[in-house]
Each structure stands twice: as C-alpha cells, then as structure tokens.
Design an enzyme around this catalytic site. Structure first.
Site, PDB file in Angstrom:
ATOM      1  N   ARG A   1      56.821 -45.139  24.693  1.00 45.83           N
ATOM      2  CA  ARG A   1      55.420 -44.445  24.989  1.00 45.83           C
ATOM      3  C   ARG A   1      54.963 -46.083  25.302  1.00 45.83           C
ATOM      4  NH1 ARG A   1      51.090 -41.738  24.712  1.00 45.83           N
ATOM      5  NH2 ARG A   1      50.773 -42.479  22.959  1.00 45.83           N
TER       6      ARG A   1
ATOM      7  N   LYS B   1      53.771 -43.248  10.583  1.00 40.66           N
ATOM      8  CA  LYS B   1      54.388 -41.980  11.834  1.00 40.66           C
ATOM      9  C   LYS B   1      55.652 -41.329  11.591  1.00 40.66           C
ATOM     10  CE  LYS B   1      55.397 -42.575  16.799  1.00 40.66           C
ATOM     11  NZ  LYS B   1      54.606 -43.545  18.115  1.00 40.66           N
TER      12      LYS B   1
ATOM     13  N   ARG C   1      41.721 -43.657  10.824  1.00 36.66           N
ATOM     14  CA  ARG C   1      42.260 -42.997   9.350  1.00 36.66           C
ATOM     15  C   ARG C   1      43.637 -42.023   9.305  1.00 36.66           C
ATOM     16  NH1 ARG C   1      42.199 -46.620   6.039  1.00 36.66           N
ATOM     17  NH2 ARG C   1      42.244 -45.868   4.046  1.00 36.66           N
TER      18      ARG C   1
END
Ligand code: BTN
Length: 263
Positions: free
Chosen positions: A62, A127, A260
């Site tokens: 992205r 991720k 976070r």
C-alpha cells in the site's frame, strides 16, 4: 526450527477446496516468479482467476511501498473478481477481505491475530500480512492482493522496515502454504459472493471482533493533518472513527495510524 519448502501447487490447493469455491473460481495459476501477482491479475487475469507466485520481483504494498517477496516462503495471492453492478459499499471490500483472511487463519488453527485498520493482519504487535486492492477501469473488476508471511526466515525478512512475524513463528512449525491458500480462498469467495447484499450490522460486529485499534489511543496522519484520539471502530463506509480529545468525532478514509499493538 526446521525449514522444508513445500511448493505451491494448484492441484494440491484444489484438493482442499469445496465445490462452491471451485465453481466460483475460473483459473488457478501458480508461477515460480512474477513481478507482482496483482499486476498479473490486472493485466492478464479474467474474472475469477487466482494468481500465486513463489516469488515476486516487484511486489507492491500500500501507499506505493514495496512488498518483500522472497522465494518459497510466503503467500503472494491475487484474485480478480467482478461485480455487476458495482456495489455502492465497494470501499468496504478491503476490510471485508481482511475479515476473510482472519477467519481463514482460525480455520488453520492460528489464534490471537487481529486487524489493524484498514486491513493489516497483526499478531503480537507485529505485521503478519497485508492486503492491496486495485481496481480496473470502472471498478467493476477488482484485484484483491494478499501477502501473508508464512515460513519466512529472519534473514529473508531482515530488510523489512517494521516488526513482522510469520505463521511459522506463531505456531513453532513450518506451515503448509497450500492449505492456508485454500482456506483463504474459501473464506474470501464466500464473503465476495455475499458482498453485494452485505449485512451491515453483521459486518460491524465481525469487524469489532477483529479490530485491534478499538479503544486505543492512536496517532493518525492524514494528508498534512496529524491527529490524536481514541479509535472507535469504523462507519458504514469503512472509515476509521476517531474520538478526538475535545469530544468531536472524525471519520477518516485514508490515513497512517500508529499505536502500540502489543496484545
Ligand atoms: C500492504 O502494504 O500491507 C499490502 C501488501 C500486499 C502484498 C500483496 S502480495 C500479493 C499481491 N501482489 C502484490 O504485488 N501485492 C499484493
């Protein structure tokens, strides 16, 4: 940790698919290498085609970023899907895709992951996967690109500029990519078929269950604007709802969100 490479295989994936999914798809193409599976699906795919590759030489993320795509370790998948007519809630499609991926991971006995708006898959603040939707012309044709870290070794992911994890790290063993691809396709096709008549209340509920930002203090960068507030779900257009410190509500369709995410 041992690392064996089970190649991606169209026939192996096909064996895991139920009839409804097989009937909804057109072709399932597995390449040793492409520039980008999204680019392939945009340029050469037809409705219902799935493109997978062992490696991408120019994987797209992205916001014009690169998606690291080392060989034989991860899932790089693109599905070209066509809507006639184009549903007016099309902007929700990327969030709905995230829900499908999250459900598919549960099907593969992975638990504890969630979605960071709009559609990043996270586990333990790192991720695990990302989604990139690209439309063709009128938006009736959409390419849904999914990148998921599966068996990527730390060396291969060393260049990634943010904390990341993989299914192998989460489960402690190497993971069969073909089974995960099949689980994703099944969940995704079901959600795509239902999408034109999306049940908004159900969508909101599904999103709430996966939403990692809900109730978190977040910092949001949208264009030149930088805002701080409390993340409070998404609206009917899939925009992120932020409650600012003065109590006002801001809905954002495109933004970088930082928080976070340790769970
Ligand atoms: C993101 O930036 O989080 C989205 C990453 C999307 C990567 C996937 S990998 C398969 C498909 N092909 C691409 O070139 N990009 C998407």
């Amino acid at each position: 940790m041992s690392f064996t490479v089970e190649p991606l295989s169209a026939s192996n994936i096909g064996c895991h698919l139920d009839t409804a999914t097989v009937l909804a798809l057109h072709g399932l193409y597995v390449f040793p290498e492409v520039d980008s599976t999204n680019a392939w699906a945009l340029q050469q795919g037809v409705c219902g085609d799935v493109c997978l590759a062992e490696q991408q030489s120019a994987g797209r993320g992205r916001r014009g970023r690169q998606w690291q795509s080392p060989w034989g370790a991860n899932i790089y998948l693109s599905l070209r899907w066509c809507f006639t007519p184009v549903p007016e809630h099309l902007p929700l499609l990327s969030l709905v895709t995230g829900l499908a991926v999250a459900d598919a991971l549960e099907d593969c006995a992975i638990h504890g992951h969630g979605l960071k708006w709009p559609n990043d898959v996270y586990y333990d603040g790192k991720k695990l996967g990302g989604i990139l939707l690209e439309a063709v012309g009128s938006q009736a044709h959409v390419v849904i690109g999914i990148g998921l870290n599966v068996n990527m070794l730390p060396e291969a992911g060393a260049v990634i500029d943010q904390p990341w994890t993989s299914l192998q790290q989460i489960s402690g063993q190497s993971v069969d990519r073909n089974a995960v691809v099949a689980a994703i396709l099944q969940r995704l096709v079901r959600r795509l078929q239902d999408f034109p008549c999306l049940d908004m209340a159900q969508f909101q509920q599904d999103w709430q269950q996966r939403d990692l930002l809900q109730g978190r203090e977040v910092q949001v960068h949208s264009g030149r604007e930088s805002l701080q507030g409390l993340a409070s779900g998404v609206d009917h257009c899939g925009q992120l709802r932020i409650i600012l410190h003065d109590g006002s509500i801001k809905n954002l369709s495109s933004a970088e969100v930082s928080v976070r995410l340790g769970m």
